[in-house]
Write a protein that holds these residues in place. Structure first.
Motif, PDB file in Angstrom:
ATOM      1  N   LEU A 212       0.824  -1.209   0.000  1.00  0.00           N
ATOM      2  CA  LEU A 212       0.000   0.000   0.000  1.00  0.00           C
ATOM      3  C   LEU A 212       0.859   1.260   0.000  1.00  0.00           C
ATOM      4  CD1 LEU A 212      -2.753  -1.153   2.508  1.00  0.00           C
ATOM      5  CD2 LEU A 212      -3.083  -0.661   0.074  1.00  0.00           C
ATOM      6  N   ALA A 213       1.980   1.214   0.714  1.00  0.00           N
ATOM      7  CA  ALA A 213       2.894   2.362   0.718  1.00  0.00           C
ATOM      8  C   ALA A 213       3.440   2.607  -0.684  1.00  0.00           C
ATOM      9  CB  ALA A 213       4.033   2.122   1.702  1.00  0.00           C
ATOM     10  N   GLY A 214       3.877   1.533  -1.351  1.00  0.00           N
ATOM     11  CA  GLY A 214       4.412   1.693  -2.691  1.00  0.00           C
ATOM     12  C   GLY A 214       3.381   2.188  -3.689  1.00  0.00           C
ATOM     13  N   ALA A 215       2.120   1.818  -3.453  1.00  0.00           N
ATOM     14  CA  ALA A 215       1.053   2.188  -4.381  1.00  0.00           C
ATOM     15  C   ALA A 215       0.559   3.611  -4.199  1.00  0.00           C
ATOM     16  CB  ALA A 215      -0.123   1.220  -4.231  1.00  0.00           C
ATOM     17  N   HIS A 216       0.763   4.190  -3.028  1.00  0.00           N
ATOM     18  CA  HIS A 216       0.205   5.515  -2.756  1.00  0.00           C
ATOM     19  C   HIS A 216       0.983   6.586  -3.516  1.00  0.00           C
ATOM     20  CE1 HIS A 216      -1.391   9.003  -0.680  1.00  0.00           C
ATOM     21  NE2 HIS A 216      -2.344   8.212  -0.188  1.00  0.00           N
TER      22      HIS A 216
ATOM     23  N   ALA B 254       5.963  -3.651  -6.202  1.00  0.00           N
ATOM     24  CA  ALA B 254       4.719  -4.061  -6.855  1.00  0.00           C
ATOM     25  C   ALA B 254       3.659  -2.980  -6.701  1.00  0.00           C
ATOM     26  CB  ALA B 254       4.221  -5.378  -6.262  1.00  0.00           C
ATOM     27  N   GLY B 255       3.616  -2.367  -5.534  1.00  0.00           N
ATOM     28  CA  GLY B 255       2.690  -1.256  -5.333  1.00  0.00           C
ATOM     29  C   GLY B 255       3.023  -0.094  -6.247  1.00  0.00           C
ATOM     30  N   LEU B 256       4.295   0.207  -6.357  1.00  0.00           N
ATOM     31  CA  LEU B 256       4.743   1.282  -7.244  1.00  0.00           C
ATOM     32  C   LEU B 256       4.305   1.025  -8.687  1.00  0.00           C
ATOM     33  CD1 LEU B 256       6.466   3.849  -7.743  1.00  0.00           C
ATOM     34  CD2 LEU B 256       8.433   2.322  -7.979  1.00  0.00           C
TER      35      LEU B 256
ATOM     36  N   ALA C  80       1.985   9.096 -12.021  1.00  0.00           N
ATOM     37  CA  ALA C  80       2.561   9.151 -10.684  1.00  0.00           C
ATOM     38  C   ALA C  80       3.592   8.077 -10.456  1.00  0.00           C
ATOM     39  CB  ALA C  80       1.441   8.995  -9.641  1.00  0.00           C
ATOM     40  N   ARG C  81       3.859   7.261 -11.479  1.00  0.00           N
ATOM     41  CA  ARG C  81       4.769   6.131 -11.311  1.00  0.00           C
ATOM     42  C   ARG C  81       6.203   6.588 -11.400  1.00  0.00           C
ATOM     43  NH1 ARG C  81       3.422   2.065 -15.518  1.00  0.00           N
ATOM     44  NH2 ARG C  81       1.475   2.028 -14.323  1.00  0.00           N
ATOM     45  N   ALA C  82       7.046   6.062 -10.537  1.00  0.00           N
ATOM     46  CA  ALA C  82       8.478   6.391 -10.586  1.00  0.00           C
ATOM     47  C   ALA C  82       9.123   5.752 -11.801  1.00  0.00           C
ATOM     48  CB  ALA C  82       9.159   5.901  -9.317  1.00  0.00           C
ATOM     49  N   LYS C  83      10.134   6.404 -12.328  1.00  0.00           N
ATOM     50  CA  LYS C  83      10.885   5.863 -13.457  1.00  0.00           C
ATOM     51  C   LYS C  83      12.274   5.470 -12.995  1.00  0.00           C
ATOM     52  CE  LYS C  83       8.437   8.766 -16.807  1.00  0.00           C
ATOM     53  NZ  LYS C  83       8.573   9.799 -17.835  1.00  0.00           N
ATOM     54  N   GLY C  84      12.595   4.198 -13.146  1.00  0.00           N
ATOM     55  CA  GLY C  84      13.903   3.735 -12.754  1.00  0.00           C
ATOM     56  C   GLY C  84      13.939   3.280 -11.326  1.00  0.00           C
TER      57      GLY C  84
END
Length: 211
Positions: free
Chosen positions: A159-163, A198-200, A207-211
């Motif tokens: 959930l942290a990675g997905a937020h 996986a959340g990311l 909003a997704r991080a790159k790299g």
């Protein structure tokens, strides 16, 4: 609150819980005035001094708002009354281990993340392995019987990675030299890293991080 497109998600591995301070401050940068913090920890970490028991106090002194700070999994019997009083004084939201027997970890974590992001700033998540039951985290010297299960911590990590507001996560209080032969604590930490990633990956593209 969404992180800017192209922003990265930093995952810090410890070691001492004091690592939370540079991890959070480095990720927040000049945005500490709107930043938020979520900790999964058996302890309040509000001690005086500069130790692994003081990171939350140090972040508050650096400018973090207690109103955007939540602590999940707190074990009252592992904390002094004085530190519990400090949480109330600072406006910190505390969800005890007993509370989490009545409220699913997903609901509690989602509420904490949204509270941390309420000012539109970046959020740091501290996953202290001593929040877990000693049977699943024997390589954490301060873990106690009755803590969170492995799947609860993994759920929180995902959930942290997905937020979209979370810019950094740390996993701390792991002493691999004190782990069991099957390395269950190390394996749990590794799975939490994967859960965060996986959340990311589930975040909307903007909003997704790159790299």
């Amino acid at each position: 609150a969404e992180v800017a497109a192209g922003a990265s998600l930093v995952i810090v591995l410890g070691g001492d819980n004091a690592a939370t301070v540079p991890a959070a401050l480095g990720a927040w940068g000049t945005r500490i005035g709107t930043a938020g913090l979520v900790t999964l920890d058996a302890h309040h970490d509000l001690r005086d001094g500069t130790t692994n028991g003081s990171p939350v106090r140090r972040l508050l002194e650096a400018g973090l708002s207690g109103d955007r700070t939540s602590q999940l999994g707190i074990e009252p019997l592992a904390n002094s009354r004085a530190y519990a009083a400090r949480t109330a004084e600072k406006g910190i939201t505390v969800v005890t281990r007993a509370d989490l027997l009545r409220t699913p970890i997903a609901a509690a974590m989602t509420a904490a993340l949204d509270r941390a992001a309420s000012a539109g700033g970046p959020v740091h998540v501290d996953l202290d392995l001593d929040v877990c039951d000693r049977s699943v985290a024997p390589g954490c010297p301060a873990s106690v019987p009755g803590g969170l299960s492995a799947i609860e911590l993994r759920t929180a990590a995902r959930l942290a990675g997905a937020h979209p507001a979370v810019v950094s996560i740390d996993l701390t209080e792991l002493d691999a030299a004190r782990d069991t032969a099957d390395q269950r604590t190390v394996r749990l930490a590794a799975l939490c890293v994967l859960e965060g990633l996986a959340g990311l990956a589930s975040r909307p593209p903007a909003a997704r991080a790159k790299g």
